[in-house]
Design an enzyme around this catalytic site. Sequence first.
Site, PDB file in Angstrom:
ATOM      1  CB  ALA A  65      -0.886  -0.016   1.228  1.00 50.89           C
ATOM      2  N   GLY A 108       0.764  -4.992   0.965  1.00 54.34           N
ATOM      3  CA  GLY A 108      -0.450  -5.030   0.146  1.00 54.34           C
ATOM      4  C   GLY A 108      -0.219  -5.698  -1.205  1.00 54.34           C
ATOM      5  CD  GLU A 111      -2.136  -7.496   3.144  1.00 50.00           C
ATOM      6  OE1 GLU A 111      -1.887  -6.330   2.756  1.00 50.00           O
ATOM      7  OE2 GLU A 111      -2.582  -7.765   4.262  1.00 50.00           O
ATOM      8  CD  GLU A 131       2.107  -5.516   5.643  1.00 54.98           C
ATOM      9  OE1 GLU A 131       2.897  -6.448   5.913  1.00 54.98           O
ATOM     10  OE2 GLU A 131       1.221  -5.600   4.773  1.00 54.98           O
TER      11      GLU A 131
HETATM   12  C1  HXC Z   1       5.047   4.343  -1.190  1.00 57.38           C
HETATM   13  C2  HXC Z   1       6.938   3.368  -2.069  1.00 57.38           C
HETATM   14  C3  HXC Z   1       6.570   2.120  -1.526  1.00 57.38           C
HETATM   15  C4  HXC Z   1       5.360   2.055  -0.769  1.00 57.38           C
HETATM   16  C5  HXC Z   1       8.443   1.883  -2.579  1.00 57.38           C
HETATM   17  N1  HXC Z   1       8.086   3.171  -2.717  1.00 57.38           N
HETATM   18  N2  HXC Z   1       7.540   1.227  -1.854  1.00 57.38           N
HETATM   19  N3  HXC Z   1       6.176   4.463  -1.899  1.00 57.38           N
HETATM   20  N4  HXC Z   1       4.637   3.191  -0.639  1.00 57.38           N
HETATM   21  N5  HXC Z   1       4.916   0.917  -0.242  1.00 57.38           N
HETATM   22  C6  HXC Z   1       8.803   4.224  -3.442  1.00 57.38           C
HETATM   23  C7  HXC Z   1      10.015   4.699  -2.667  1.00 57.38           C
HETATM   24  O1  HXC Z   1       9.626   5.662  -1.706  1.00 57.38           O
HETATM   25  C8  HXC Z   1      10.852   5.310  -3.763  1.00 57.38           C
HETATM   26  O2  HXC Z   1      10.326   6.570  -4.092  1.00 57.38           O
HETATM   27  C9  HXC Z   1      10.585   4.378  -4.944  1.00 57.38           C
HETATM   28  O3  HXC Z   1       9.351   3.725  -4.643  1.00 57.38           O
HETATM   29  C10 HXC Z   1      11.644   3.315  -5.121  1.00 57.38           C
HETATM   30  O4  HXC Z   1      11.802   2.638  -3.878  1.00 57.38           O
HETATM   31  P1  HXC Z   1      13.232   2.496  -3.127  1.00 57.38           P
HETATM   32  O5  HXC Z   1      12.927   2.266  -1.699  1.00 57.38           O
HETATM   33  O6  HXC Z   1      14.118   3.637  -3.471  1.00 57.38           O
HETATM   34  O7  HXC Z   1      13.797   1.187  -3.831  1.00 57.38           O
HETATM   35  P2  HXC Z   1      14.788   0.097  -3.224  1.00 57.38           P
HETATM   36  O8  HXC Z   1      15.876   0.783  -2.437  1.00 57.38           O
HETATM   37  O9  HXC Z   1      15.164  -0.772  -4.383  1.00 57.38           O
HETATM   38  O10 HXC Z   1      13.920  -0.733  -2.172  1.00 57.38           O
HETATM   39  C11 HXC Z   1      12.814  -1.509  -2.609  1.00 57.38           C
HETATM   40  C12 HXC Z   1      11.940  -1.916  -1.395  1.00 57.38           C
HETATM   41  C13 HXC Z   1      11.575  -0.653  -0.588  1.00 57.38           C
HETATM   42  C14 HXC Z   1      12.726  -2.889  -0.495  1.00 57.38           C
HETATM   43  C15 HXC Z   1      10.697  -2.633  -1.932  1.00 57.38           C
HETATM   44  O11 HXC Z   1      11.017   0.304  -1.511  1.00 57.38           O
HETATM   45  C16 HXC Z   1      10.581  -0.885   0.477  1.00 57.38           C
HETATM   46  O12 HXC Z   1      10.905  -1.393   1.537  1.00 57.38           O
HETATM   47  N6  HXC Z   1       9.311  -0.449   0.242  1.00 57.38           N
HETATM   48  C17 HXC Z   1       8.263  -0.525   1.251  1.00 57.38           C
HETATM   49  C18 HXC Z   1       7.781  -1.943   1.433  1.00 57.38           C
HETATM   50  C19 HXC Z   1       6.700  -1.990   2.505  1.00 57.38           C
HETATM   51  O13 HXC Z   1       6.936  -1.713   3.677  1.00 57.38           O
HETATM   52  N7  HXC Z   1       5.497  -2.372   2.091  1.00 57.38           N
HETATM   53  C20 HXC Z   1       4.353  -2.453   3.005  1.00 57.38           C
HETATM   54  C21 HXC Z   1       3.568  -1.184   2.986  1.00 57.38           C
HETATM   55  S1  HXC Z   1       2.238  -1.198   4.130  1.00 57.38           S
HETATM   56  P3  HXC Z   1      11.280   7.853  -4.284  1.00 57.38           P
HETATM   57  O14 HXC Z   1      10.299   8.966  -4.534  1.00 57.38           O
HETATM   58  O15 HXC Z   1      12.055   7.974  -3.006  1.00 57.38           O
HETATM   59  O16 HXC Z   1      12.119   7.472  -5.463  1.00 57.38           O
HETATM   60  C22 HXC Z   1       1.038  -2.148   3.430  1.00 57.38           C
HETATM   61  C23 HXC Z   1      -0.210  -2.363   4.226  1.00 57.38           C
HETATM   62  C24 HXC Z   1      -1.346  -2.859   3.399  1.00 57.38           C
HETATM   63  O17 HXC Z   1       1.185  -2.608   2.356  1.00 57.38           O
HETATM   64  C25 HXC Z   1      -2.570  -3.010   4.191  1.00 57.38           C
HETATM   65  C26 HXC Z   1      -3.771  -2.231   3.808  1.00 57.38           C
HETATM   66  C27 HXC Z   1      -4.020  -1.871   2.395  1.00 57.38           C
END
Ligand code: HXC
Length: 257
Positions: A65, A108, A111, A131
């Site tokens: 998400a 997400g 999911e 998460e």
């Molecule tokens: C918003 C995101 C994002 C996310 C990545 N980006 N994941 N933006 N929400 N979930 C964005 C980053 O901010 C970045 O933007 C660009 O995408 C590239 O990501 P990087 O982090 O620079 O890439 P990398 O270093 O290769 O790392 C990849 C990654 C990391 C390991 C996947 O992006 C990451 O940990 N993302 C979050 C994963 C996460 O926690 N997901 C769960 C979310 S909560 P910029 O602008 O800086 O270039 C969830 C709850 C759902 O999903 C439940 C209800 C719907």
Amino acid sequence: MENRYVLAERSERVLVLRLNRPKQLNALNTELMSELVSALEEADRDPEVGSVVITGDERAFAAGADIREMAEASPAEMLLRNNLALWDRIQGIGKPIIAAVSGYALGGGCELAMACDMIVASETASFGQPEIDIGVMPGAGGTQRLTRAIGKARAMEMVLTGRPITAREALELGLVNRVVPREVYLEEAAALAREIASKPPIAVRLAKQSVRRALDTTIDTGLEFERRAFYMLFSTEDQKEGMRAFVEKRRPEWKGR
Ligand code: HXC
């Protein structure tokens, strides 16, 4: 329909929906989810579509998400946005949905893949529920669907450590249907979707519903549901055609009726 974040392409009876926020690793913001669910519902009503593939790009199916969208939200705001209602509507889609996953399927994203009926993964895919590392927990079915798919022990580990698993591990655990080279994951998913789309549509719909029922009900209720669905298919032209074609040693021609 003018979509920004979900690109749709139909080839014969298979609709491919591509998540299209590549710079954000296809993070699932409200607009993307809303476009996706509308496209799925439209496909469900369209007699020309037999099955659907949801995919992202090679780097990411979806990294979760959109964290930016919810970082500062209060519980009341989350409740009023009611984004999870969009997710509930995916459950109502009667046609089979296959996730074609390459790269990150996190939070997400994992999911969403699990909300689909089957998953075809590229060797590069990774599945995780990270998460916990941003102070929350799965909220779109992760604790429930992952546990049903791979069992308590491994689901606990993934949800509590946030550590992702590889495509191979996902295959061993029964989370995905198959793992194929990166170059062909989408084609493999489309081939599976094409095969299913060539089957009699009403039987496909009821069979999908029946298998899904197995996950959330008692065996007796599930068997009752299955039996009614089975009997109901004898009211379709496709049942008559399918069985007559077998007896007459010819290929059936499905009408979808
Ligand atoms: C918003 C995101 C994002 C996310 C990545 N980006 N994941 N933006 N929400 N979930 C964005 C980053 O901010 C970045 O933007 C660009 O995408 C590239 O990501 P990087 O982090 O620079 O890439 P990398 O270093 O290769 O790392 C990849 C990654 C990391 C390991 C996947 O992006 C990451 O940990 N993302 C979050 C994963 C996460 O926690 N997901 C769960 C979310 S909560 P910029 O602008 O800086 O270039 C969830 C709850 C759902 O999903 C439940 C209800 C719907």
